[in-house]
Scaffold this active site. Structure first.
Site, PDB file in Angstrom:
ATOM      1  N   THR A  61       0.807  -1.220   0.000  1.00 40.71           N
ATOM      2  CA  THR A  61       0.000   0.000   0.000  1.00 40.71           C
ATOM      3  C   THR A  61       0.840   1.269   0.000  1.00 40.71           C
ATOM      4  O   THR A  61       0.354   2.325  -0.391  1.00 40.71           O
ATOM      5  CB  THR A  61      -0.925   0.028   1.234  1.00 40.71           C
ATOM      6  OG1 THR A  61      -0.158  -0.273   2.402  1.00 40.71           O
ATOM      7  CG2 THR A  61      -2.044  -0.998   1.098  1.00 40.71           C
ATOM      8  N   SER A  93      31.088  -6.615  10.949  1.00 39.74           N
ATOM      9  CA  SER A  93      29.924  -7.295  11.506  1.00 39.74           C
ATOM     10  C   SER A  93      30.346  -8.574  12.199  1.00 39.74           C
ATOM     11  O   SER A  93      31.106  -9.375  11.637  1.00 39.74           O
ATOM     12  CB  SER A  93      28.914  -7.620  10.408  1.00 39.74           C
ATOM     13  OG  SER A  93      27.896  -8.468  10.911  1.00 39.74           O
ATOM     14  N   GLY A 152      11.646 -11.116   6.078  1.00 38.86           N
ATOM     15  CA  GLY A 152      10.771  -9.983   5.862  1.00 38.86           C
ATOM     16  C   GLY A 152      10.602  -9.108   7.084  1.00 38.86           C
ATOM     17  O   GLY A 152       9.572  -8.453   7.250  1.00 38.86           O
ATOM     18  N   SER A 155      15.803  -6.435   8.448  1.00 36.84           N
ATOM     19  CA  SER A 155      17.155  -6.396   8.996  1.00 36.84           C
ATOM     20  C   SER A 155      17.975  -5.280   8.363  1.00 36.84           C
ATOM     21  O   SER A 155      18.829  -4.678   9.020  1.00 36.84           O
ATOM     22  CB  SER A 155      17.846  -7.748   8.805  1.00 36.84           C
ATOM     23  OG  SER A 155      17.886  -8.113   7.443  1.00 36.84           O
ATOM     24  N   SER A 156      17.730  -4.992   7.085  1.00 36.13           N
ATOM     25  CA  SER A 156      18.492  -3.932   6.418  1.00 36.13           C
ATOM     26  C   SER A 156      18.151  -2.564   6.988  1.00 36.13           C
ATOM     27  O   SER A 156      19.038  -1.740   7.239  1.00 36.13           O
ATOM     28  CB  SER A 156      18.234  -3.963   4.907  1.00 36.13           C
ATOM     29  OG  SER A 156      16.859  -3.831   4.624  1.00 36.13           O
ATOM     30  N   GLU A 188      19.135   2.935   1.106  1.00 38.63           N
ATOM     31  CA  GLU A 188      18.682   1.685   0.509  1.00 38.63           C
ATOM     32  C   GLU A 188      18.278   1.874  -0.952  1.00 38.63           C
ATOM     33  O   GLU A 188      18.579   1.047  -1.809  1.00 38.63           O
ATOM     34  CB  GLU A 188      17.511   1.114   1.318  1.00 38.63           C
ATOM     35  CG  GLU A 188      17.161  -0.297   0.918  1.00 38.63           C
ATOM     36  CD  GLU A 188      16.643  -1.135   2.072  1.00 38.63           C
ATOM     37  OE1 GLU A 188      15.826  -2.014   1.810  1.00 38.63           O
ATOM     38  OE2 GLU A 188      17.060  -0.914   3.229  1.00 38.63           O
ATOM     39  N   ASP A 200       9.682   0.667   6.682  1.00 40.52           N
ATOM     40  CA  ASP A 200      10.615  -0.086   7.520  1.00 40.52           C
ATOM     41  C   ASP A 200      11.472   0.840   8.364  1.00 40.52           C
ATOM     42  O   ASP A 200      11.650   0.644   9.574  1.00 40.52           O
ATOM     43  CB  ASP A 200      11.516  -0.966   6.655  1.00 40.52           C
ATOM     44  CG  ASP A 200      10.749  -2.064   5.941  1.00 40.52           C
ATOM     45  OD1 ASP A 200       9.522  -2.153   6.113  1.00 40.52           O
ATOM     46  OD2 ASP A 200      11.382  -2.841   5.203  1.00 40.52           O
ATOM     47  N   TYR A 252       7.728  -8.017  -7.778  1.00 40.92           N
ATOM     48  CA  TYR A 252       7.370  -6.755  -7.139  1.00 40.92           C
ATOM     49  C   TYR A 252       7.127  -5.672  -8.184  1.00 40.92           C
ATOM     50  O   TYR A 252       6.115  -4.956  -8.148  1.00 40.92           O
ATOM     51  CB  TYR A 252       8.469  -6.329  -6.175  1.00 40.92           C
ATOM     52  CG  TYR A 252       8.343  -4.893  -5.746  1.00 40.92           C
ATOM     53  CD1 TYR A 252       7.364  -4.518  -4.841  1.00 40.92           C
ATOM     54  CD2 TYR A 252       9.178  -3.911  -6.266  1.00 40.92           C
ATOM     55  CE1 TYR A 252       7.216  -3.201  -4.458  1.00 40.92           C
ATOM     56  CE2 TYR A 252       9.044  -2.598  -5.891  1.00 40.92           C
ATOM     57  CZ  TYR A 252       8.066  -2.240  -4.990  1.00 40.92           C
ATOM     58  OH  TYR A 252       7.933  -0.928  -4.622  1.00 40.92           O
TER      59      TYR A 252
END
Length: 414
Positions: A61, A93, A152, A155-156, A188, A200, A252
């Site tokens: 959406t 990391s 999903g 994490s990014s 991103e 996100d 997508y």
């Protein structure tokens, strides 16, 4: 989904947290700070955390300028950070094989092949491009994450937001939480090259414990909606199918194009502008001239926007239990109209509802990843067992189940 949920999770494995347990941020801060000191030979100037998120309702959406309702998880990316003075950016990391990634801030450019490091490096680049000259001095960064990757759960975005918050604090940049979210989104979109929306990063940066965020993706206004399942004798579970979604196959982009085609044919700029009470008439118009999949996509977007509003109203009235049927309805729309579910996700929903769950649906971009399940606390074990047995009977790998506790957004830990 949102464009956010379309985004690929960071390509680093998260630190494993035993099933059913909640990560301990204080312990994580101590561990990450100690590891930073061993790695770089000096203590960090601070330690920060930014959570992953799960979306309660509202998928695909956001790029239609509609509504979403994410909440932050207790699972988070934790970063120990110190400033440098030589223009060097060093990134490490604890969750990825390999050593320190060393880059020069002035040489950062989009779409470089730096793997997981592209997310924090992209934030430094985005801050530099926004005119925050202090970040050119460089930094040492050590990261560790408990956000499951490939599930999903963003994490990014957690990596982006924790990096942006740390640099904002260290350099006194004065960025607001929504501005930090935008920096993460630009990293991103433009640096890593993933066309995510803002959901996100907003959830990670702006969440409040015990609340979900009702986010308007048109003007980015948000309302913190009380959401405390435990107070009503309920639990919200995340069921990670451990099937890794990958939307690079064009699924997508095809759905986004279909939504844009539907809006064009209906004479609106975005499907947000199609009122729910006018949906039947809109679908009749489309059926006469648009391809069948466009009709389905429009039906999902307009109805899912309406579901977000319905759930916001129910939560505002303190009626958490009544959102269960709305969650199931949302799953059916994602499965049948948008067609982004998977056999594993469908099985989570059907098995959990058959075992007595109040509601369930897939969450995120689909094609694998996770589902959410709302259950009575005293039925949690039975529902979890039923899902595990259904997976075993179907020949699927065991799912990973953990509670989704509505948690605080990004913050300094030490």
């Amino acid at each position: 989904m949102s464009t956010d949920t379309a985004a690929t999770d960071a390509t680093e494995p998260a630190v494993d947290v035993p099933e059913g347990e909640t990560p301990d941020p204080a312990a994580a801060a101590t561990r990450v700070a100690a590891d930073f000191t061993r790695l770089y030979g000096r203590a960090p100037e601070g330690v920060w955390a930014a959570p992953g998120r799960v979306n309660l309702i509202g998928e695909y959406t956001d790029f239609n300028e509609g509504f979403v309702m994410p909440l932050a998880l207790p699972h988070a990316a934790v970063a120990a950070v110190s400033r440098r003075t030589d223009g060097v950016l060093r990134l490490h990391s604890a969750d990825v094989d390999g050593g320190v990634v060393q880059l020069r801030v002035d040489e950062l450019s989009p779409l470089g092949d730096v793997g997981w490091a592209g997310y924090p490096a992209g934030v430094v680049w985005a801050l530099r491009e926004a005119g925050h000259e202090a970040v050119r001095l460089g930094a040492d960064v050590h990261l560790s994450s408990t956000v499951p990757t490939g599930a999903g759960l963003s994490s990014s975005a957690a990596l982006e937001v924790v990096t942006a918050l740390a640099l904002n604090d260290l350099h006194a940049l004065g960025l607001t939480r929504p501005e930090i979210a935008r920096i993460g989104q630009r990293a991103e979109n433009d640096f890593v090259g993933v066309p995510s929306g803002i959901m996100d990063q907003t959830a990670s940066a702006c969440a409040v414990e015990g609340h979900a965020i009702h986010l308007d993706c048109r003007d980015l206004s948000l309302v913190q909606v009380p959401f405390d399942p435990a107070a009503e004798g309920l639990r919200l579970l995340v069921v990670d199918t451990q099937v890794k979604h990958a939307l690079g196959d064009g699924a997508y982009a095809e759905r986004r194009a279909g939504c844009e085609e539907g809006a064009r044919r209906l004479g609106v700029t975005h499907l947000r502008d199609v009122p729910f009470d006018g949906l039947a008439d809109a679908l009749d118009r489309l059926s006469a001239e648009a391809e069948e999949h466009v009709v389905r996509y429009v039906r999902h977007i307009v109805s899912d926007d309406h579901r977000v509003v319905r759930i916001a109203e129910l939560l505002g009235a303190g009626d958490i239990r009544s959102i269960g049927p709305v969650l199931i309805e949302g799953h059916h729309s994602l499965r049948d109209d948008l067609r982004v579910s998977s056999p594993e996700l469908d099985l989570v929903v059907s098995a959990s509802v058959a075992a007595g769950a109040v509601g369930a649906r897939m969450t995120g971009g689909g094609f694998g990843g996770s589902a959410i399940v709302l259950v009575d606390a005293d039925a949690e074990d039975a529902v979890t067992k039923a899902v595990a047995e259904a997976f075993a009977e179907a020949g699927y790998g065991a799912p990973r189940v953990f509670p989704a506790l509505p948690s605080a957004g990004a913050r300094r830990l030490g």
